[in-house]
Every structure is written in C-alpha cells, then in structure tokens.
Scaffold this motif. Structure first.
Motif, PDB file in Angstrom:
ATOM      1  N   ILE A   1       0.866  -1.186   0.000  1.00 39.44           N
ATOM      2  CA  ILE A   1       0.000   0.000   0.000  1.00 39.44           C
ATOM      3  C   ILE A   1       0.900   1.233   0.000  1.00 39.44           C
ATOM      4  CG2 ILE A   1      -1.748   1.291   1.267  1.00 39.44           C
ATOM      5  CD1 ILE A   1      -2.690  -1.376   2.437  1.00 39.44           C
TER       6      ILE A   1
ATOM      7  N   GLY B   1      -1.291  10.829   2.307  1.00 37.88           N
ATOM      8  CA  GLY B   1      -2.528  10.175   2.720  1.00 37.88           C
ATOM      9  C   GLY B   1      -3.399   9.671   1.596  1.00 37.88           C
ATOM     10  N   GLU B   2      -3.055   9.994   0.348  1.00 40.09           N
ATOM     11  CA  GLU B   2      -3.830   9.544  -0.803  1.00 40.09           C
ATOM     12  C   GLU B   2      -3.153   8.341  -1.455  1.00 40.09           C
ATOM     13  OE1 GLU B   2      -6.734  10.892  -1.703  1.00 40.09           O
ATOM     14  OE2 GLU B   2      -6.637  12.377  -0.090  1.00 40.09           O
ATOM     15  N   ASP B   3      -3.960   7.491  -2.102  1.00 41.79           N
ATOM     16  CA  ASP B   3      -3.418   6.312  -2.780  1.00 41.79           C
ATOM     17  C   ASP B   3      -2.462   6.713  -3.901  1.00 41.79           C
ATOM     18  OD1 ASP B   3      -4.842   4.579  -1.194  1.00 41.79           O
ATOM     19  OD2 ASP B   3      -6.526   4.397  -2.587  1.00 41.79           O
TER      20      ASP B   3
ATOM     21  N   LYS C   1       1.045   5.364  -0.116  1.00 38.59           N
ATOM     22  CA  LYS C   1       0.272   6.585   0.121  1.00 38.59           C
ATOM     23  C   LYS C   1       1.174   7.806  -0.079  1.00 38.59           C
ATOM     24  CE  LYS C   1      -3.642   4.729   1.849  1.00 38.59           C
ATOM     25  NZ  LYS C   1      -5.011   4.996   1.337  1.00 38.59           N
TER      26      LYS C   1
END
Length: 658
Positions: A459, A464-466, A461
């Motif tokens: 994951i 805080g965003e993908d 980020k």
C-alpha cells in the motif's frame, strides 16, 4: 555590444556554461516567446582547474566565474545574485544492467510486478556503479533510465504484462549523476556570491534549443564535442531516452597537430580551430623552422585521429540506440573539425546529409546572439539560459519523506515514487505480494498440493492519498509504504479433497466413493488435514473397477456410458448413466457403435463385414455426395473388413478434394 536595457520589464536571467577550458556567461530575458540576449562573456581558465567537465580546483573556477560576472555586471550596470547553471553531460555515468527474477507460474504478470523489476534493476546498476567507484553509500542521482529489452523465461518479449512464466527479466540503460558534481557546482556559485536558481543537464539544455519539441518524436542524436569528451544524448518518442560519453574530443586532434609539427598546445589549438576556414597556416616549430601549410595537408596528417574520434562516437550511438538514428546533430567547438561529420555518417552507414553541425545562429526565437555565442559552441549556454527562463518556477531539488526518512531528489525529469524508493534503497520485492506455502498431502499414494493464497500488494500513500510507483511527487510530499504481505496456506478438510460423486446404474444412483481413511484411521467430513497426511480412498474411478466390484466379465459384457460404447478405462464423471449389453455368443449377432450410436447387427452370414452396416444407416450409395469415408476403430477401413463385438464405426460423405 550589450543590448539597451532601458525598456526591460521582464526578469533578467544570468546563466553560466562552465566548461573544461572556458566559462561562458549569458544575460537575457524573455519578451513573449522570444529570448532577448543582452550580453555575453567568455573567459578562459587561467590554469587547468577542470578535467573533462569536473571541477578539480573550486577556488580557481570560482575566480573565473567572478570575472565573468563582474564584466557583465559592469557593462550592463546590473547586479546578479542568482544564476542558472548546468551539470556537464560528460559527468553522467551510464550503466547497462540486466536482472532476472523467479516468479510464480500461476500468477499473471501485472504492471506492478514490471515496475518493481525495473526498480530492482536500477538498484543493481547503482550498486555496480558504487562498487566500481569504491564507496559504500549511495552518492549518485539516477536522472533517467531506458528499457532495452524484456525477457520471459529467458526469451525476448515485447511486453510482459498479462503473461505467465517461471522467470521475468529486464535489461535497462540507467544514467547517474555523481553528487560531487552537483556539490562542487553549488560550492563554486556560493563562493562567487550567487544562488542557483535553476540547475539542468547540459544535454537537456542543448536539446531544448537545438531540437524543437515537435521533432523529439523522431529518433535523433545530439553529440556535443568539447575539449576532452564528446557527450551524447538520444531522443525518441518525445523524450531523452539515453545518455553516453566518449572520452575523446577536440584535444585528440590538437595533440596530434602539436606532435606532428613540434609546436605548443596553444598554437596547435589555434590551428585546429581555424582548419575549417583558413586555407594557409603560418607558424614556427619549437626549433624555429617556419611553416606555411594549407588546411588540407594538416587534415591529411591528422586524418587517423579524426577517423578514430568518429568511430568511437558511432560505436556509442549504436550501443545506446541499437541502430543508427534518423539524424545526428553535432554541436560544440569540436564539431567544426573538417571531415568529422562525414566520417560519423560513414561509420553509422547513414547519408552524409543526415549528420550535420548545428550553430547557434539557427536557434529559433532568440535575438541578440553576438560574437561570443556564434557557432556551435554557443548552443549550450543559450540553452541553459532559455531553459531557466521557461522553468523559473521549477525547483532543482525536492525534499520528500519516505517512511519518515527525509531525502533530496534532483528534478532532471518528472520525479516518481520509484525514484525516491531507489534512493533510499527500498527492497522492490517488498512491493510484490507473495503466495502462501502450498499444503502437501498424499491421495492414494500420489502427492497432491493445495496452492497457497496470494497476499495483498504493498500500500503506497502520498500525503494520505493512494499512489503507485509511477505517481509523480513534489517538494514536501510524505510517502508511506506498507510492504506487501504473504498469503495464507490453505489447510483443507477431508471433504475438500475427497469429493463425493456417483453414477446411475440400473436406474439407481451409485456412490463411487465408498469409504476413506487418514493415516489408516476413520475420520468424518470435517476433519482438518495435517501436512503430508496420507488419505486412503476406496474409489470406483473407471468402468474396469466397477465391473470388478460387481463381478461383471469384460468377456461377456460391453460397457455403454450415456448411450455410447466406451473402453474399460473410461473415467467416470458425476451423473454418468452406465449400462451393459451382453455380448451375443451367436456369431450372427454383434453390438457395435455407428457414428456414435449403439446398434445391434444381425445376419445369417457366418461373419459381419463393413458393407453390412449400410442396412442400419441412412446413407444412399447410389447418389454420391463426395468421397465416402469408412473408419473402423479410428483407422481407415474398406467394405470387406470384418466386424466384431464392441467395434466403433464411422461412415460419412466428405468433399471430393479431401
């Protein structure tokens, strides 16, 4: 003469091209799309304080920079505290690296796996670079890489995505810039009282003015021939795809002239610079012998050196590009050496008109090119200035955080998350999910395995965003990476590996799995297997086992499944309908299968032959419809072939030409 600056409203740009022999300063500004040059200055190094574009004596180079700065400030009545500069292309280090990785055959290759593979290959190239330069810490910026080839199971393939295999590989060319080059440039500027407003690479600056954007879709090669090195940059599909360098340039010819005529290096350099325009050259050698000799004779004496330089340039171009490019554009003072463009064209097997020398005078949208910038040596300094003007808001370096670690990255291109992970040494394999271990057991003595589940991918980020490896990052971004996980091992129940199924026989449903044990013990359907357990199953898998269980002789009965005669080794499927036809002892009756349909044949003759079946099939032999095909048990037959119980027959018309 400097341009009148009284009406200047735009911000003035001060740019420096710091070369091995000279420092060239350019002052100008943008008026609309046109870059107006106010003034320019060239000062030679007093001593040999630079070698092949690398600063060796910071203070001496700083003094030359100060000299250029003061002369321009005095003439223009301006003060400069900011400057645009470029790192020399000859300082770039290019490495070719191939890396292969074993993968799971059952997993489809996706873009995430490909990006991770490329990232690991870049790291391998950087490790090789640092090993050869005897350092244990990463001291190089990766400023770009190009894919040469992909491989699947050691075979070349255009694209890996969507395929499956045991091994994937990639071959890249990666280009690195040593930190020391950037650090030394910044130190020189600091000592000269200048703040760097923009830093680019010399090949990029040169291409920005020498090759228009709409031409960069073409496969073009730019060669900047300086004093000690010839820098190469190649464009394709709108971008720079490769850099390289040849450790030969104009000094190779200068030294040959000096040795041939026994003259000093400075005199030989002067002669070399005038070979393309002076017919006669007058000079005295070291012992006082006077010479008056034309350019053509001197060129004949140094022809071997020109040919050698051309050959080395061509070899590097073909090594980077895998073939000759569409055209070669040559800049820099050394590009004016007569015969050089022709020899490069010859070595690349290209038309001579496709290898040309570019001069600053042909640059579009630039006014005020003076004597200092005339010729091919003016392209790079103009490019540095105009690039700075277009990219005034772009920072040279950005600072980002990767899992709490702060790093600096050079913005020679769009900076992606993959670049940041390479710099921090992040293991690319942590980005790819792993399958859980296979569960192994034995089924009636045969090894069986239940495949493990695939884990979750990493994951990524950004603030805080993908994000993903291709996400472009900016100054101050916070990158967080949670590594991929390994999937679980699937532990099966006995009911998962022993599938109950049955068939219909005599209108009754018959279970084919009669009982099962694990390691010799009775267990229920919910029993969880342990690794390497032995499962023993009483199973009626085929016709032969069924006949043996129910004591039916194959000499007496013909098996029929779903209306068709089958072999004794036929494997049952759930729901099959099984029946048997008793073989007729009377020689005048047999059971056969004709075109997939079971038939009982009867005759008064002693034996049956193939032609007898036409009493049982709807085929008119009097009106042919092509060629008649006769087959007995899959093999070609004729009308007189004898038939027996259980035979499989095919008879049909086909086209005449078959």
């Amino acid at each position: 003469m400097p341009t009148d600056k009284s009406n200047i409203k735009k911000e003035v740009i001060f740019a420096l091209d710091i070369g091995t022999k000279t420092v060239i300063g350019v002052v100008g500004y943008y008026e609309g799309d046109v870059f107006k040059i106010l003034d320019s200055e060239l000062v030679e190094h007093k001593k040999r304080s630079m070698y092949d574009g690398q600063i060796h004596n910071i203070q001496e180079v700083a003094e030359v920079v100060i000299d250029v700065k003061l002369k321009l400030e005095n003439r223009l009545s301006l003060k400069f505290d900011k400057v645009a500069i470029a790192a020399a292309g000859r300082a770039l280090k290019t490495y070719r690296e191939r890396f292969d990785r074993e993968i799971d055959l059952s997993v489809k290759i996706d873009q995430r796996m490909i990006n991770s593979l490329e990232m690991e290959t870049i790291q391998k190239a950087q490790e090789q670079l640092e090993k050869e330069n005897d350092t244990n810490e990463p001291r190089y910026y990766c400023v770009g890489h190009s894919i040469m080839n992909y491989y699947l199971d050691d075979n070349f393939i255009e694209s890996l995505e969507g395929h499956s295999g045991n091994k994937i590989g990639v071959e890249i060319i990666a280009t690195f810039l040593p930190h020391v080059v950037v650090d030394s440039l910044y130190t020189v500027m600091d000592r000269a009282g200048l703040e760097v407003m923009n830093l680019t690479l010399e090949p990029i600056a040169a291409i920005n003015v020498a090759i228009k954007k709409d031409l960069r879709l073409l496969n073009l090669c730019l060669v900047d021939i300086g004093a000690g090195t010839s820098d190469i940059a190649i464009t394709k599909e709108g971008r720079i795809v490769a850099y390289d360098m040849v450790p030969l340039a104009g000094d190779e010819i200068t030294e040959r002239i000096a040795k041939r005529y026994l003259i000093g290096f400075d005199m030989a350099e002067k002669i070399k610079k005038n070979l393309y325009k002076n017919v006669k050259h007058k000079f005295n050698d070291v012992v006082g012998i006077p010479y008056e000799i034309d350019s053509e004779e001197i060129l004949n004496e140094v022809d071997e050196g020109i040919s050698k330089l051309a050959t080395e340039i061509a070899i590097k171009i073909k090594g980077c590009n895998k073939k000759a490019p569409s055209a070669v554009l040559m800049i820099g003072g050394g590009s004016q050496i007569p015969r050089l463009t022709d020899y490069v064209a010859r070595e690349l097997d290209m038309p001579a008109e496709r290898v040309v020398t570019k001069s600053a005078e042909i640059i579009d949208s630039v006014d005020g090119i003076g004597s200092v910038l005339e010729g091919p040596q003016g392209i790079t300094p103009i490019g540095i200035a105009t690039t700075a003007g277009r990219c005034a808001s772009v920072k040279n370096f950005i600072e980002v955080s990767v899992n709490g670690e702060k790093i600096k990255l050079m913005q020679a291109k769009d900076v992606k998350i993959s670049d940041a992970l390479v710099l921090v040494g992040y293991n690319p394999r942590k980005l790819i999910p792993k399958k859980g271990d296979d569960f192994i057991y034995f089924y009636n003595g045969q090894l069986k395995r239940v495949r493990g589940l695939l884990g979750k991918p990493a994951i990524i980020k950004v603030n805080g965003e993908d994000g993903n490896l291709e996400t472009v990052i900016s100054d101050g971004d916070i990158i967080e990476v949670d590594e991929a996980t390994q999937g679980k091992t699937v532990v099966p129940k006995i009911s998962d590996v022993v599938k109950q199924y049955g068939i219909y026989f005599d209108e009754s449903y018959v279970d084919l799995i009669e009982n099962f044990k694990v390691n010799g013990n009775d267990v229920d359907d919910e029993f969880l297997l342990n690794e390497k357990d032995s499962v023993e199953v009483d199973e009626i898998a085929n016709v032969e086992m069924f006949m043996r269980r129910y004591q039916l002789s194959s000499n007496e009965f013909i098996p029929i499944v779903n209306g068709k005669i089958v072999e004794n080794q036929y494997l049952f499927e759930d729901g099959d309908v099984l029946s048997f036809e008793k073989k007729i002892e009377n020689k005048n009756s047999i059971i056969v299968q004709i075109n997939g349909e079971t038939k009982k044949l009867e005759t008064e003759k002693e034996k049956f032959v193939f032609v007898d079946i036409f009493d049982y099939v709807d085929i008119d032999l009097k009106q042919p419809h092509g060629k008649l095909i006769l087959k007995l048990n899959g093999e070609k037959a004729d009308f007189t072939r004898e038939l027996k119980d259980g035979d499989l027959l095919d008879v049909y018309w086909t086209k005449e030409n078959v």
